[in-house]
Design a protein around this motif. Sequence first.
Motif, PDB file in Angstrom:
ATOM      1  N   GLY A  95      -1.516   3.168  -4.563  1.00 15.13           N
ATOM      2  CA  GLY A  95      -0.520   3.167  -3.511  1.00 15.13           C
ATOM      3  C   GLY A  95       0.451   4.324  -3.643  1.00 15.13           C
ATOM      4  N   TRP A  98       3.729  -4.219   8.263  1.00 13.00           N
ATOM      5  CA  TRP A  98       4.952  -3.670   7.697  1.00 13.00           C
ATOM      6  C   TRP A  98       5.907  -4.782   7.289  1.00 13.00           C
ATOM      7  CZ3 TRP A  98       9.449  -4.907  10.286  1.00 13.00           C
ATOM      8  CH2 TRP A  98       9.334  -5.277  11.622  1.00 13.00           C
ATOM      9  N   VAL A 126       2.941  -1.488   4.761  1.00 12.51           N
ATOM     10  CA  VAL A 126       3.992  -0.493   4.530  1.00 12.51           C
ATOM     11  C   VAL A 126       5.311  -1.230   4.298  1.00 12.51           C
ATOM     12  CG1 VAL A 126       5.310   1.387   5.575  1.00 12.51           C
ATOM     13  CG2 VAL A 126       2.826   1.247   5.938  1.00 12.51           C
ATOM     14  N   ASP A 167       0.806  -1.222   0.000  1.00 14.99           N
ATOM     15  CA  ASP A 167       0.000   0.000   0.000  1.00 14.99           C
ATOM     16  C   ASP A 167       0.838   1.271   0.000  1.00 14.99           C
ATOM     17  OD1 ASP A 167      -2.876  -0.993   0.364  1.00 14.99           O
ATOM     18  OD2 ASP A 167      -1.796  -2.075   1.934  1.00 14.99           O
ATOM     19  N   MET A 168       1.992   1.233   0.670  1.00 17.41           N
ATOM     20  CA  MET A 168       2.855   2.415   0.719  1.00 17.41           C
ATOM     21  C   MET A 168       4.300   1.992   0.873  1.00 17.41           C
ATOM     22  SD  MET A 168       4.753   4.702   2.716  1.00 17.41           S
ATOM     23  CE  MET A 168       4.262   4.908   4.423  1.00 17.41           C
ATOM     24  N   ASP A 222      -3.151  -1.519   6.500  1.00 16.58           N
ATOM     25  CA  ASP A 222      -2.438  -1.450   5.216  1.00 16.58           C
ATOM     26  C   ASP A 222      -1.007  -1.942   5.398  1.00 16.58           C
ATOM     27  OD1 ASP A 222      -4.625  -0.507   3.904  1.00 16.58           O
ATOM     28  OD2 ASP A 222      -3.935   1.570   3.726  1.00 16.58           O
ATOM     29  N   SER A 250      -1.052   8.608   4.048  1.00 17.06           N
ATOM     30  CA  SER A 250      -1.208   7.761   2.863  1.00 17.06           C
ATOM     31  C   SER A 250      -1.710   6.346   3.122  1.00 17.06           C
ATOM     32  CB  SER A 250       0.144   7.662   2.144  1.00 17.06           C
ATOM     33  OG  SER A 250       1.125   7.085   2.995  1.00 17.06           O
ATOM     34  N   THR A 251      -2.008   5.992   4.370  1.00 20.57           N
ATOM     35  CA  THR A 251      -2.460   4.625   4.667  1.00 20.57           C
ATOM     36  C   THR A 251      -3.584   4.601   5.686  1.00 20.57           C
ATOM     37  OG1 THR A 251      -0.891   4.247   6.481  1.00 20.57           O
ATOM     38  CG2 THR A 251      -0.117   3.726   4.259  1.00 20.57           C
ATOM     39  N   ASP A 252      -4.283   3.471   5.721  1.00 19.00           N
ATOM     40  CA  ASP A 252      -5.258   3.186   6.762  1.00 19.00           C
ATOM     41  C   ASP A 252      -4.716   2.077   7.658  1.00 19.00           C
ATOM     42  OD1 ASP A 252      -7.270   4.987   5.892  1.00 19.00           O
ATOM     43  OD2 ASP A 252      -7.918   3.559   4.356  1.00 19.00           O
ATOM     44  N   ARG A 285      -0.296  -0.549  11.444  1.00 16.32           N
ATOM     45  CA  ARG A 285      -0.136  -0.918  10.037  1.00 16.32           C
ATOM     46  C   ARG A 285       0.729  -2.179   9.960  1.00 16.32           C
ATOM     47  NH1 ARG A 285      -2.649   3.922  11.048  1.00 16.32           N
ATOM     48  NH2 ARG A 285      -2.987   5.147   9.138  1.00 16.32           N
ATOM     49  N   ILE A 300       2.806   8.066   7.088  1.00 19.33           N
ATOM     50  CA  ILE A 300       1.911   6.917   7.228  1.00 19.33           C
ATOM     51  C   ILE A 300       0.477   7.371   7.446  1.00 19.33           C
ATOM     52  CG2 ILE A 300       1.349   4.977   8.749  1.00 19.33           C
ATOM     53  CD1 ILE A 300       4.363   4.521   9.084  1.00 19.33           C
TER      54      ILE A 300
END
Length: 410
Positions: free
Chosen positions: A182, A341, A320, A136-137, A318, A313-315, A339, A310
């Motif tokens: 993303g 990771w 990372v 996602d990121m 998600d 750009s993320t929920d 998140r 973070i």
Amino acid sequence: MSFSDQFFRALDVAPGDRREINAFAERSGVPVARLRHYNDANILPSGEDLPRVLAAAGITELELMLAMGRLSRETLNAIQANAATIAKLLEPQPASDAQPQTATAAPRIALETDLGRLYQGDCMDLMPTLDSDSVDMIFADPPFNLKKLYPSSIDDNLKTERYLEWCESWLTECIRLLKPGGALFVWNLPRWNAELAAFLNGRLSFVHWIAVDIKYSLPIQRRLYPSHYSLLYYVKGPQARVFHPDRLPMQVCPHCAGDLRDYGGYKAKMNPKGVNLSDVWWDVSPVRHAKYKRRNGANELPLKVLDRVIELSTDEGDLVFDPFGGAGTTYMAAELKARRWLGIEIGPTDDIVRRFTELEQDRKILANHRKELNALFPTEVLIARERTGWWTTESIRNKPRNVKNNLNLG
């Protein structure tokens, strides 16, 4: 694009032969120092130097541009119009005696939590094993090629073209891994991100060049004082899947909590949740105090930067990914913010593992930081302003219309 002596090679001048370079300088009328600059920086000559160089070398401007990899928009249009023909000329031929590639050993797992996993090894050994469109990121903070000595003993003094080729190789993998929508963030010096942005512009959608105001240690002669890092922000596809930036508190005097600027008649329009986040981050301090450093002998990113990225750009839940573990700040921020990771560090991972055993220290730092966000005036500032008579969002909105804005209200 190669930088190694392409200018001299295009002129049929031996790069290491001083006599040949001097002879060409005399023949063209262009000083040796400028010729060396064009060669070392891979910069096309301009002004009167260009026709002199072309005439002395007996080549056209197009030949020189192609040899140096510095193409104009007009040339690129011509290449696009003849793409099929050019592709046949450039298509590599398979070698008849090519040996099968040996499989690279998978990086070892150095740390695993309920939310993430850290590997020790080279990111280019890990990324090809990961699924496309699965992350996602991505936040990437690569070595800056500043001749630093790292515990991993990597070469941090590459030629320009080698460094950029290496960056493009891991960026290509990052792009493959990103899900549609993303986000990719690349932290580097402006010098390098200016080059990498040109590469990314043809593969992802540009969102922002974020300037993070962190002072370097010393001024550099014959240059403006360097006071910011570059953070590139790109997304895969036309727009980001997630975009919810924090709002920041209004800047006030650190002593009296009073206004630092005149907001005139706009006070009532100020959002009580805070000021919009801009693409210049002025509120980030470097991690210098030994009490907060998690990595011996090297710089590390402030937790605030990764928290902001973070959150933006993320929920929760998600995934990372950070291909350059460093001090593990990305992984710690992701862990604390719920998140998932994934990461890898080519050097020793002891500092990162130790950091996770002391997770509560970072949790406290993050909590102290986040309590200041998404409010125009954090609690302590609000109390101070009310005590000293400065306006607040409540006082300015509840003020009768016939009462003038005075007595510290502006």
